[in-house]
Design a protein around this motif. Structure first.
Motif, PDB file in Angstrom:
ATOM      1  N   ARG A 220      -0.356 -18.764 -37.357  1.00  0.00           N
ATOM      2  CA  ARG A 220      -1.007 -17.793 -36.478  1.00  0.00           C
ATOM      3  C   ARG A 220      -0.488 -17.941 -35.041  1.00  0.00           C
ATOM      4  NH1 ARG A 220      -6.865 -19.924 -38.110  1.00  0.00           N
ATOM      5  NH2 ARG A 220      -6.895 -19.431 -40.358  1.00  0.00           N
ATOM      6  N   LEU A 221      -0.311 -19.201 -34.632  1.00  0.00           N
ATOM      7  CA  LEU A 221       0.179 -19.471 -33.277  1.00  0.00           C
ATOM      8  C   LEU A 221       1.606 -18.959 -33.107  1.00  0.00           C
ATOM      9  CD1 LEU A 221      -0.619 -20.977 -30.607  1.00  0.00           C
ATOM     10  CD2 LEU A 221       0.580 -22.963 -31.548  1.00  0.00           C
ATOM     11  N   TYR A 222       2.435 -19.171 -34.131  1.00  0.00           N
ATOM     12  CA  TYR A 222       3.825 -18.716 -34.044  1.00  0.00           C
ATOM     13  C   TYR A 222       3.903 -17.212 -33.817  1.00  0.00           C
ATOM     14  CZ  TYR A 222       4.881 -23.274 -36.155  1.00  0.00           C
ATOM     15  OH  TYR A 222       4.971 -24.617 -36.423  1.00  0.00           O
ATOM     16  N   GLU A 223       2.994 -16.479 -34.440  1.00  0.00           N
ATOM     17  CA  GLU A 223       3.029 -15.021 -34.304  1.00  0.00           C
ATOM     18  C   GLU A 223       2.269 -14.553 -33.061  1.00  0.00           C
ATOM     19  OE1 GLU A 223       2.381 -11.093 -37.091  1.00  0.00           O
ATOM     20  OE2 GLU A 223       0.946 -12.750 -37.285  1.00  0.00           O
ATOM     21  N   GLY A 224       1.155 -15.218 -32.757  1.00  0.00           N
ATOM     22  CA  GLY A 224       0.287 -14.711 -31.694  1.00  0.00           C
ATOM     23  C   GLY A 224       0.604 -15.208 -30.297  1.00  0.00           C
ATOM     24  N   PHE A 228       5.893 -18.890 -28.505  1.00  0.00           N
ATOM     25  CA  PHE A 228       6.332 -19.214 -29.856  1.00  0.00           C
ATOM     26  C   PHE A 228       6.946 -17.986 -30.533  1.00  0.00           C
ATOM     27  CE2 PHE A 228       3.408 -22.862 -29.418  1.00  0.00           C
ATOM     28  CZ  PHE A 228       4.217 -23.869 -29.912  1.00  0.00           C
ATOM     29  N   ALA A 229       6.309 -16.846 -30.370  1.00  0.00           N
ATOM     30  CA  ALA A 229       6.830 -15.624 -30.988  1.00  0.00           C
ATOM     31  C   ALA A 229       8.223 -15.310 -30.453  1.00  0.00           C
ATOM     32  CB  ALA A 229       5.888 -14.461 -30.728  1.00  0.00           C
ATOM     33  N   LEU A 243       7.379 -15.489 -40.931  1.00  0.00           N
ATOM     34  CA  LEU A 243       7.033 -16.886 -41.167  1.00  0.00           C
ATOM     35  C   LEU A 243       5.535 -17.041 -41.388  1.00  0.00           C
ATOM     36  CD1 LEU A 243       7.594 -19.899 -41.320  1.00  0.00           C
ATOM     37  CD2 LEU A 243       7.646 -19.963 -38.815  1.00  0.00           C
ATOM     38  N   ARG A 244       4.731 -16.361 -40.580  1.00  0.00           N
ATOM     39  CA  ARG A 244       3.285 -16.466 -40.779  1.00  0.00           C
ATOM     40  C   ARG A 244       2.897 -15.964 -42.159  1.00  0.00           C
ATOM     41  NH1 ARG A 244      -0.636 -13.413 -41.363  1.00  0.00           N
ATOM     42  NH2 ARG A 244       0.511 -11.529 -40.773  1.00  0.00           N
ATOM     43  N   ARG A 245       3.461 -14.820 -42.585  1.00  0.00           N
ATOM     44  CA  ARG A 245       3.130 -14.292 -43.912  1.00  0.00           C
ATOM     45  C   ARG A 245       3.581 -15.257 -45.005  1.00  0.00           C
ATOM     46  NH1 ARG A 245       5.508  -9.640 -41.792  1.00  0.00           N
ATOM     47  NH2 ARG A 245       7.192  -9.747 -43.336  1.00  0.00           N
ATOM     48  N   SER A 246       4.718 -15.878 -44.814  1.00  0.00           N
ATOM     49  CA  SER A 246       5.229 -16.824 -45.812  1.00  0.00           C
ATOM     50  C   SER A 246       4.346 -18.066 -45.899  1.00  0.00           C
ATOM     51  CB  SER A 246       6.672 -17.220 -45.468  1.00  0.00           C
ATOM     52  OG  SER A 246       7.534 -16.107 -45.542  1.00  0.00           O
ATOM     53  N   ILE A 247       3.911 -18.554 -44.732  1.00  0.00           N
ATOM     54  CA  ILE A 247       3.013 -19.719 -44.720  1.00  0.00           C
ATOM     55  C   ILE A 247       1.696 -19.370 -45.402  1.00  0.00           C
ATOM     56  CG2 ILE A 247       1.639 -21.229 -43.223  1.00  0.00           C
ATOM     57  CD1 ILE A 247       3.948 -21.126 -41.205  1.00  0.00           C
ATOM     58  N   ASP A 248       1.164 -18.180 -45.103  1.00  0.00           N
ATOM     59  CA  ASP A 248      -0.093 -17.754 -45.721  1.00  0.00           C
ATOM     60  C   ASP A 248       0.042 -17.651 -47.235  1.00  0.00           C
ATOM     61  OD1 ASP A 248      -1.160 -17.631 -43.214  1.00  0.00           O
ATOM     62  OD2 ASP A 248      -1.330 -15.433 -43.140  1.00  0.00           O
ATOM     63  N   ALA A 249       1.145 -17.065 -47.685  1.00  0.00           N
ATOM     64  CA  ALA A 249       1.354 -16.897 -49.130  1.00  0.00           C
ATOM     65  C   ALA A 249       1.475 -18.250 -49.823  1.00  0.00           C
ATOM     66  CB  ALA A 249       2.610 -16.060 -49.374  1.00  0.00           C
ATOM     67  N   SER A 250       2.191 -19.171 -49.185  1.00  0.00           N
ATOM     68  CA  SER A 250       2.320 -20.510 -49.763  1.00  0.00           C
ATOM     69  C   SER A 250       0.967 -21.208 -49.812  1.00  0.00           C
ATOM     70  CB  SER A 250       3.308 -21.331 -48.939  1.00  0.00           C
ATOM     71  OG  SER A 250       3.406 -22.646 -49.437  1.00  0.00           O
ATOM     72  N   ALA A 251       0.169 -21.030 -48.773  1.00  0.00           N
ATOM     73  CA  ALA A 251      -1.164 -21.645 -48.748  1.00  0.00           C
ATOM     74  C   ALA A 251      -2.022 -21.125 -49.891  1.00  0.00           C
ATOM     75  CB  ALA A 251      -1.831 -21.369 -47.402  1.00  0.00           C
ATOM     76  N   ARG A 252      -1.971 -19.806 -50.124  1.00  0.00           N
ATOM     77  CA  ARG A 252      -2.766 -19.231 -51.221  1.00  0.00           C
ATOM     78  C   ARG A 252      -2.381 -19.849 -52.556  1.00  0.00           C
ATOM     79  NH1 ARG A 252      -1.357 -14.407 -48.544  1.00  0.00           N
ATOM     80  NH2 ARG A 252      -3.067 -13.584 -47.256  1.00  0.00           N
ATOM     81  N   SER A 253      -1.084 -20.097 -52.734  1.00  0.00           N
ATOM     82  CA  SER A 253      -0.639 -20.667 -54.012  1.00  0.00           C
ATOM     83  C   SER A 253      -1.144 -22.091 -54.204  1.00  0.00           C
ATOM     84  CB  SER A 253       0.890 -20.649 -54.095  1.00  0.00           C
ATOM     85  OG  SER A 253       1.464 -21.594 -53.210  1.00  0.00           O
TER      86      SER A 253
END
Length: 264
Positions: A220-224, A228-229, A243-253
């Motif tokens: 979230r920090l990287y994007e917001g 960082f962005a 990257l944020r979407r990829s981190i989120d998707a990996s977390a869900r898995s």
């Protein structure tokens, strides 16, 4: 005091700067027994007793153990000079150890205060020409009270310039791999993206341990966060959001809900 004067244990302790308990212990083990007792059975110390106690105090302050002191005072076979020389050698070793420890403490203090124990030139050599040596100070201002900053500082204290360059190279390589994957059309949530997310998390865990939940918060920090962005989008336009979407998707898995993930 006159040779015939006798002092109570309390008065003797006061004269020598000892405790009554210490004098009782030395009496019990036989290293310094008072010459006499009062009619009521209380310990009484003569001038000769005090002289022995003074010698014990001196040798104890020099670091000799009670058994060594007993030998120096009572064993005619003991070479006092040799015993003192041996103690002097041990003291020199201890001073050397304490001096080294003092240097390590200075380094640890600097690490907690500055983040990186390197000169500006060494930082630039380790992190590259785009590095700003003021960034660690800014990070301390922002996160200096956190447990993560303490972990970061403790790791930093033990790192030489070459160690930091290895950390920087691993982090940069992980970020380049992310940019290349995005350019190649890799989708967040795919096995390849998940692998790159783990590589990124491992690389940046060199600074402080990053759990998957913390990684989501960092995403979230990287994007917001504008700084960082700008960094990630400078590597590849849109990379911060990817990257944020990829981190989120990996977390869900791994059973983590990105919407409720916390810094833990």
């Amino acid at each position: 005091m006159p040779d015939d004067t006798e002092l109570t244990v309390g008065a003797t302790a006061a004269v020598l700067g000892l405790t009554v308990r210490t004098l009782h212990h030395w009496d019990e083990i036989g290293i310094a027994r008072p010459t006499s007792r009062s009619a009521a059975g209380y310990r009484l110390y003569t001038e000769a007793d005090l002289e022995r106690l003074r010698r014990i105090v001196v040798y104890r302050e020099l670091g000799l153990g009670l058994d060594e002191v007993r030998a120096v005072l009572d064993d005619p076979a003991t070479d006092v000079v040799s015993a003192l020389r041996a103690q002097r050698a041990q003291l020199a070793e201890r001073v050397e150890r304490l001096t080294a420890l003092g240097g390590e403490l200075d380094t640890m203090i600097t690490a907690h205060e500055r983040g990186i124990v390197l000169s500006d030139e060494e930082q630039t050599a380790a992190f590259g020409p785009g590095w700003n040596p003021s960034w660690p100070a800014e990070a301390r201002e922002r996160w200096g009270d956190s447990a993560e900053w303490q972990q970061y500082a403790e790791r930093s204290a033990g790192r030489a310039p070459g160690d930091w360059k290895a950390v920087a190279d691993a982090s940069a390589a992980a970020e380049r791999a992310l940019a290349e994957a995005m350019a190649a059309g890799v989708e967040p949530g795919s096995p390849e993206a998940d692998e790159l997310v783990e590589r990124h998390r491992a690389a940046f865990s060199a600074y402080f341990p990053i759990s998957r939940s913390k990684h989501v918060v960092l995403g979230r920090l990287y994007e917001g966060d504008p700084a960082f962005a700008a960094h990630y989008d400078g590597l590849r336009p849109g990379l911060a959001a990817w990257l944020r979407r990829s981190i989120d998707a990996s977390a869900r898995s791994h059973g983590i809900d990105p919407e409720t993930a916390e810094w833990e």
